[in-house]
Scaffold this motif. Sequence first.
Motif, PDB file in Angstrom:
ATOM      1  N   UNK A   1     -53.289  66.127 172.302  1.00 18.39           N
ATOM      2  CA  UNK A   1     -53.210  66.672 173.655  1.00 18.39           C
ATOM      3  C   UNK A   1     -51.873  67.353 173.951  1.00 18.39           C
ATOM      4  N   UNK A   2     -50.844  67.164 173.129  1.00 16.94           N
ATOM      5  CA  UNK A   2     -49.520  67.729 173.410  1.00 16.94           C
ATOM      6  C   UNK A   2     -49.218  68.957 172.571  1.00 16.94           C
ATOM      7  N   UNK A   3     -47.994  69.485 172.743  1.00 14.00           N
ATOM      8  CA  UNK A   3     -47.586  70.693 172.034  1.00 14.00           C
ATOM      9  C   UNK A   3     -46.354  70.481 171.163  1.00 14.00           C
ATOM     10  N   UNK A   4     -45.988  69.228 170.892  1.00 12.07           N
ATOM     11  CA  UNK A   4     -44.741  68.962 170.177  1.00 12.07           C
ATOM     12  C   UNK A   4     -44.780  69.440 168.729  1.00 12.07           C
ATOM     13  N   UNK A   5     -45.972  69.594 168.137  1.00  5.58           N
ATOM     14  CA  UNK A   5     -46.073  70.036 166.753  1.00  5.58           C
ATOM     15  C   UNK A   5     -46.645  71.450 166.648  1.00  5.58           C
ATOM     16  N   UNK A   6     -46.678  72.162 167.776  1.00  9.77           N
ATOM     17  CA  UNK A   6     -47.166  73.543 167.780  1.00  9.77           C
ATOM     18  C   UNK A   6     -46.176  74.445 167.024  1.00  9.77           C
ATOM     19  N   UNK A   7     -46.622  75.411 166.199  1.00 11.39           N
ATOM     20  CA  UNK A   7     -48.009  75.855 166.007  1.00 11.39           C
ATOM     21  C   UNK A   7     -48.741  75.170 164.858  1.00 11.39           C
ATOM     22  N   UNK A   8     -48.069  74.238 164.157  1.00 14.26           N
ATOM     23  CA  UNK A   8     -48.732  73.563 163.043  1.00 14.26           C
ATOM     24  C   UNK A   8     -49.943  72.787 163.528  1.00 14.26           C
ATOM     25  N   UNK A   9     -49.769  72.054 164.631  1.00 11.15           N
ATOM     26  CA  UNK A   9     -50.867  71.334 165.269  1.00 11.15           C
ATOM     27  C   UNK A   9     -50.810  71.644 166.754  1.00 11.15           C
ATOM     28  N   UNK A  10     -51.936  71.985 167.341  1.00  9.65           N
ATOM     29  CA  UNK A  10     -51.941  72.332 168.757  1.00  9.65           C
ATOM     30  C   UNK A  10     -52.938  71.455 169.506  1.00  9.65           C
ATOM     31  N   UNK A  11     -52.842  71.490 170.831  1.00 10.97           N
ATOM     32  CA  UNK A  11     -53.745  70.696 171.668  1.00 10.97           C
ATOM     33  C   UNK A  11     -55.194  71.054 171.357  1.00 10.97           C
ATOM     34  N   UNK A  12     -56.029  70.019 171.206  1.00 15.87           N
ATOM     35  CA  UNK A  12     -57.432  70.218 170.861  1.00 15.87           C
ATOM     36  C   UNK A  12     -57.723  69.992 169.397  1.00 15.87           C
ATOM     37  N   UNK A  13     -56.681  70.041 168.542  1.00 12.12           N
ATOM     38  CA  UNK A  13     -56.878  69.741 167.124  1.00 12.12           C
ATOM     39  C   UNK A  13     -57.163  68.248 166.953  1.00 12.12           C
ATOM     40  N   UNK A  14     -57.805  67.901 165.867  1.00 11.27           N
ATOM     41  CA  UNK A  14     -58.072  66.499 165.530  1.00 11.27           C
ATOM     42  C   UNK A  14     -57.177  66.115 164.363  1.00 11.27           C
TER      43      UNK A  14
END
Length: 239
Positions: A144-157
Motif C-alpha cells: 500500500x505504500x511508496x517506499x520501494x517505488x519504482x521497484x515495488x509500487x502500491x497495488x503490487x503483491x
Amino acid sequence: MKAIERLYEYINFKGIKATPFEVRIGLSNGYLGKQLKRNADLGEGILLRIIENCQDLNPIWLLLGSGSMLKDSYLENTIAGEKQIAENFSLKTDKTKSRQSIPLFDIQETTSVAALFRNQEQEQPTDYMTIPNLPKCDGAITVSGDSMYPLIKAGDIILYKKVKNNIDTIFWGEMYLISILDEDGNEFNMIRWIQKSEKGDQFVKLVSENEKHEPKDLPIQSINGLAIIKASLRVNSMS
C-alpha cells in the motif's frame, strides 16, 4: 555493446538501481558505474558472481549478446484477460518448488502484520496463489505504500518467507517486510532493504528504494516481525 552495457540493460529492466544491485551480489559501492563510464570489461570473477545470483539472466546474452535477455523460467502468464508478471530475484541458496499454494492475506482484515509473523495459521487468507518455480513462501500481501517505488509500487503483491528477527539470520542487502513496535506500543509495517548499521551490531539500517525516504538506523530489539521478500507480482490490466 559490451557486457557491462547489457548488464545495465538488465538492471533497468528489473527496475533495480545499481547500488542495491551491487549490495546484493557483494560488489563495492559504485563499481558498476565506474566500469560503465570507462567502457571497461567485467572480469571473470564478477561475471560468475552476477550469473550465480541472477538466476533469470541468460548468461549467453550477457556474455555475447546472443538470444534473449531472460531464461525461459521468467514467467509471463495471461489469465482472465490480465497480464501477470512474476519478478523474482533469487538468491543462489534458494531452492525452488515446482508448485505451492501461497495464502494471500488482506492486512486490513487481519489483526496486524505482526500477527502474521506470530501465528499466521489463526488468520484467514482471502485467497491462495499458485505460482510455479518459486522459493518456499509463507504468505503474500498487497503493498500500500511508496517506499520501494519504482521497484515495488502500491497495488503490487509481495511474497515473503518468515525469518527470526535475529542479527544472525539477516542477509545483508536483501529486501524485507518488517513489523516494528515503538515505545508506545504502536505498530509500523514497512518494506525496506536491510543493511549493516554504523551504530553497531545492535542496530540495522533500513533503506528505501524511493529516494524521498531517508535511511534510518533502528535497534534490532524494536523489530517485532521479519520476513524476507522472495518475489513480487505486478498486474497490468489489459483492455
